[in-house]
Write a protein that holds these residues in place. Structure first.
Motif, PDB file in Angstrom:
ATOM      1  N   MET A  64      57.427  64.542  29.096  1.00 26.69           N
ATOM      2  CA  MET A  64      56.707  65.166  30.215  1.00 26.69           C
ATOM      3  C   MET A  64      57.618  66.077  31.035  1.00 26.69           C
ATOM      4  N   LEU A  65      58.910  65.819  30.949  1.00 27.34           N
ATOM      5  CA  LEU A  65      59.867  66.702  31.632  1.00 27.34           C
ATOM      6  C   LEU A  65      60.288  67.864  30.725  1.00 27.34           C
ATOM      7  N   ASP A  66      59.605  67.970  29.578  1.00 25.32           N
ATOM      8  CA  ASP A  66      59.786  69.084  28.647  1.00 25.32           C
ATOM      9  C   ASP A  66      61.184  69.119  28.028  1.00 25.32           C
ATOM     10  N   GLU A  67      61.748  67.946  27.842  1.00 27.71           N
ATOM     11  CA  GLU A  67      63.080  67.875  27.225  1.00 27.71           C
ATOM     12  C   GLU A  67      63.001  67.455  25.755  1.00 27.71           C
ATOM     13  N   LYS A  68      61.945  66.784  25.385  1.00 30.41           N
ATOM     14  CA  LYS A  68      61.780  66.297  24.010  1.00 30.41           C
ATOM     15  C   LYS A  68      60.349  66.542  23.556  1.00 30.41           C
ATOM     16  N   ASN A  69      60.206  66.577  22.225  1.00 30.04           N
ATOM     17  CA  ASN A  69      58.876  66.629  21.638  1.00 30.04           C
ATOM     18  C   ASN A  69      58.357  65.197  21.504  1.00 30.04           C
ATOM     19  N   VAL A  70      57.070  65.023  21.651  1.00 28.60           N
ATOM     20  CA  VAL A  70      56.499  63.669  21.614  1.00 28.60           C
ATOM     21  C   VAL A  70      56.804  62.960  20.292  1.00 28.60           C
ATOM     22  N   GLU A  71      56.833  63.750  19.192  1.00 32.85           N
ATOM     23  CA  GLU A  71      57.077  63.142  17.878  1.00 32.85           C
ATOM     24  C   GLU A  71      58.497  62.566  17.784  1.00 32.85           C
ATOM     25  N   GLN A  72      59.399  63.110  18.589  1.00 35.93           N
ATOM     26  CA  GLN A  72      60.783  62.621  18.563  1.00 35.93           C
ATOM     27  C   GLN A  72      60.925  61.263  19.259  1.00 35.93           C
ATOM     28  N   GLN A  73      59.955  60.901  20.055  1.00 34.11           N
ATOM     29  CA  GLN A  73      60.114  59.741  20.918  1.00 34.11           C
ATOM     30  C   GLN A  73      59.435  58.474  20.404  1.00 34.11           C
ATOM     31  N   VAL A  74      58.804  58.585  19.232  1.00 34.02           N
ATOM     32  CA  VAL A  74      58.064  57.415  18.760  1.00 34.02           C
ATOM     33  C   VAL A  74      59.014  56.378  18.159  1.00 34.02           C
ATOM     34  N   ILE A  75      58.680  55.141  18.419  1.00 38.09           N
ATOM     35  CA  ILE A  75      59.416  54.010  17.851  1.00 38.09           C
ATOM     36  C   ILE A  75      58.435  53.242  16.980  1.00 38.09           C
ATOM     37  N   ALA A  76      58.851  52.926  15.773  1.00 38.69           N
ATOM     38  CA  ALA A  76      57.970  52.117  14.918  1.00 38.69           C
ATOM     39  C   ALA A  76      57.991  50.681  15.443  1.00 38.69           C
ATOM     40  N   ALA A  77      56.919  50.299  16.103  1.00 40.70           N
ATOM     41  CA  ALA A  77      56.892  48.975  16.743  1.00 40.70           C
ATOM     42  C   ALA A  77      56.408  47.895  15.776  1.00 40.70           C
ATOM     43  N   ARG A  78      55.411  48.220  14.993  1.00 33.38           N
ATOM     44  CA  ARG A  78      54.849  47.306  13.999  1.00 33.38           C
ATOM     45  C   ARG A  78      54.297  48.178  12.879  1.00 33.38           C
ATOM     46  N   ASP A  79      53.841  47.577  11.790  1.00 38.02           N
ATOM     47  CA  ASP A  79      53.181  48.347  10.750  1.00 38.02           C
ATOM     48  C   ASP A  79      51.996  49.095  11.364  1.00 38.02           C
ATOM     49  N   ASN A  80      51.913  50.387  11.084  1.00 36.26           N
ATOM     50  CA  ASN A  80      50.825  51.246  11.592  1.00 36.26           C
ATOM     51  C   ASN A  80      50.827  51.443  13.100  1.00 36.26           C
ATOM     52  N   LEU A  81      51.804  50.901  13.797  1.00 42.00           N
ATOM     53  CA  LEU A  81      51.780  50.954  15.261  1.00 42.00           C
ATOM     54  C   LEU A  81      53.072  51.576  15.788  1.00 42.00           C
ATOM     55  N   GLN A  82      52.912  52.709  16.478  1.00 45.85           N
ATOM     56  CA  GLN A  82      54.050  53.398  17.081  1.00 45.85           C
ATOM     57  C   GLN A  82      54.013  53.193  18.595  1.00 45.85           C
ATOM     58  N   LEU A 107      51.033  65.563  30.272  1.00 41.44           N
ATOM     59  CA  LEU A 107      50.824  64.703  29.104  1.00 41.44           C
ATOM     60  C   LEU A 107      49.883  65.360  28.103  1.00 41.44           C
ATOM     61  N   ARG A 108      48.808  65.944  28.606  1.00 40.62           N
ATOM     62  CA  ARG A 108      47.860  66.594  27.692  1.00 40.62           C
ATOM     63  C   ARG A 108      48.550  67.690  26.892  1.00 40.62           C
ATOM     64  N   LYS A 109      49.375  68.468  27.566  1.00 38.04           N
ATOM     65  CA  LYS A 109      50.100  69.534  26.862  1.00 38.04           C
ATOM     66  C   LYS A 109      51.067  68.948  25.841  1.00 38.04           C
ATOM     67  N   ALA A 110      51.700  67.852  26.214  1.00 43.01           N
ATOM     68  CA  ALA A 110      52.676  67.221  25.298  1.00 43.01           C
ATOM     69  C   ALA A 110      51.993  66.690  24.039  1.00 43.01           C
ATOM     70  N   LEU A 111      50.792  66.190  24.195  1.00 40.45           N
ATOM     71  CA  LEU A 111      50.080  65.607  23.051  1.00 40.45           C
ATOM     72  C   LEU A 111      49.388  66.668  22.204  1.00 40.45           C
ATOM     73  N   HIS A 112      49.185  67.842  22.795  1.00 45.08           N
ATOM     74  CA  HIS A 112      48.409  68.883  22.126  1.00 45.08           C
ATOM     75  C   HIS A 112      48.972  69.193  20.734  1.00 45.08           C
ATOM     76  N   GLU A 113      48.109  68.990  19.738  1.00 49.87           N
ATOM     77  CA  GLU A 113      48.456  69.247  18.330  1.00 49.87           C
ATOM     78  C   GLU A 113      49.615  68.400  17.818  1.00 49.87           C
ATOM     79  N   ASN A 114      49.904  67.318  18.496  1.00 52.44           N
ATOM     80  CA  ASN A 114      50.894  66.359  18.006  1.00 52.44           C
ATOM     81  C   ASN A 114      50.191  65.060  17.635  1.00 52.44           C
ATOM     82  N   LEU A 115      50.899  64.230  16.907  1.00 44.98           N
ATOM     83  CA  LEU A 115      50.388  62.909  16.505  1.00 44.98           C
ATOM     84  C   LEU A 115      49.048  63.026  15.782  1.00 44.98           C
ATOM     85  N   GLN A 116      48.879  64.113  15.043  1.00 44.16           N
ATOM     86  CA  GLN A 116      47.590  64.360  14.397  1.00 44.16           C
ATOM     87  C   GLN A 116      47.327  63.429  13.212  1.00 44.16           C
TER      88      GLN A 116
END
Lengths: 253, 164
Positions: A64-82, A107-116
């Motif tokens: 949200m501070l425009d330093e990272k892309n949302v895809e870079q921040q995901v952690i695999a927490a469980r199977d199928n669950l980030q 947040l909306r801008k950060a998610l836009h066209e990500n995590l598709q």
């Protein structure tokens, strides 16, 4: 089919937002759905509930501070669950006073066209009514409101509905709103009366499964496990599996 | 408009305004001041709203009374005084559903008439090919069923009672 963005929201604390976020998302993931859950609460309790205890990992704050892309921040927490954790700087965003309406649109801008590739993105909102909740409301298509079965929760719901209506008007969109009765105490008469009041005002919107209050739900965050891991045979685990079905199939009371 | 119902535990209904009209309450009444401030700013500013993909409004949900009676919670005390009412409620639920979940967690006192009713209900369900499950039976419920030797028939023997 595009990703469904669902904000789990209630400005009242202690209604079961994080418990619902943790266990509903895991139940959906176990059914094979691809789910990402974002911790938008600076307290970081969602991450702790999944066993991620470091408070120094950057998360949605950096996005949200425009330093990272949302895809870079995901952690695999469980199977199928980030999981995307809150991050130590999320509180800074809550305190933003400049930027007008744009500070609510991060947040909306950060998610836009990500995590598709995801079926669902859930946003666990803080128990507050500031910039972070506004961001969730900008980003979400659907709202899931956990409720407790007490009078003050009804009072809080009234304020929340007013706010949702104002956002719908301002953003020119209509949320799909569902409510879930969490922490339901079956032996109290007030529980039934609160539920009936909700059914009266939100016909076809209260999910068919109630989450009954139980000690195991209070215990499992300390072990970093969801209820489906901590006590898979418990009534609470079954409540959340049923809730996942109700959510997916729009089964309402 | 709020109303007071003397028989209800809910003294006034804070959600009554939703049905009175489609207007939101005055903004100054809201506790969500900052978030409301942002919604006002959105209404005033065009840029974020312009970027949002337009969505057609969903139609209002159809207002129908559809109360699910497939899950029934038994009261604290079940005795000869309550058995007639319970009979009607359970039989109607059985008629309406293919399976029933009966939550027996709250049962603190139960007499033989009520237990007999539950046995009859089970038998009736079996004849109809329907399913009845007693969820989370309380210790008192299990104890009473054991005493009459019907705990197995009702499916509430301790081995089936799980964690609770």
């Amino acid at each position: 089919m595009s990703v469904r963005v669902v904000a789990i929201i209630n400005q009242k604390g202690g209604v079961g937002k994080t418990t619902t976020s943790t266990n509903l998302t895991h139940a959906l993931a176990k059914k094979g759905y691809k789910v990402t859950v974002i911790d938008l609460d600076p307290q970081g309790h969602l991450a702790v509930s999944f066993g991620v205890t470091s408070m120094q990992i950057s998360g949605i704050d950096a996005v949200m501070l425009d330093e990272k892309n949302v895809e870079q921040q995901v952690i695999a927490a469980r199977d199928n669950l980030q999981l995307i954790v809150a991050g130590p700087r999320l509180q800074e965003i809550e305190q933003l006073t400049d930027g007008g309406a744009k500070r609510g649109d991060l947040l909306r801008k950060a998610l836009h066209e990500n995590l598709q590739d995801q079926d669902f993105v859930f946003v666990d909102c803080p128990p507050s009514s500031g910039v972070l909740v506004a961001n969730a409301l900008f980003a979400a298509d659907e709202i899931l409101i956990p409720m407790t079965s007490d009078f003050l929760a009804l009072q809080g719901l009234s304020h929340l509905v007013g706010t949702l209506k104002r956002f719908e008007s301002a953003l020119k969109k209509k949320y799909k709103i569902s409510l879930v009765m969490a922490r339901y105490v079956t032996r109290r008469r007030i529980s039934k009366e609160v539920l009936n009041t909700m059914l009266k005002h939100f016909p076809q919107q209260v999910l068919a499964t109630v989450i009954r209050e139980s000690s195991v739900l209070a215990e499992c965050p300390s072990s970093g496990k969801t209820i489906l891991e901590y006590r898979p045979g418990s009534r609470s685990a079954r409540d959340f599996r049923d809730l996942a079905d109700a959510f997916l199939e729009d089964k309402v009371m | 408009m709020t109303t007071k119902n003397n028989e209800s535990l809910i003294g006034f209904d804070p959600l009554a305004w939703i049905n009175d009209d489609d207007e939101t309450p005055a903004q100054e009444e809201s506790s969500m001041e900052q978030v409301d401030e942002i919604s006002s700013e959105v209404a005033d500013e065009s840029s974020p709203a312009e970027e949002l993909s337009s969505q057609e409004s969903l139609s209002e949900p159809e207002i129908t009374e559809l109360i699910d009676n497939s899950k029934i919670t038994l009261d604290d005390t079940l005795n000869i005084n309550t058995v007639l009412e319970l009979h009607g409620k359970l039989m109607q639920a059985l008629k309406d559903n293919d399976s029933l979940e009966i939550d027996a967690a709250n049962v603190n006192n139960i007499d033989t008439a009520s237990l007999q009713l539950l046995v009859v209900l089970k038998q009736e369900a079996f004849k109809l090919g329907k399913d009845i499950v007693f969820d989370f039976p309380s210790d008192r419920f299990i104890e009473a069923a054991e005493l009459l030797g019907i705990d197995n028939m009702l499916g509430v023997d301790q081995s089936a009672a799980g964690f609770f």
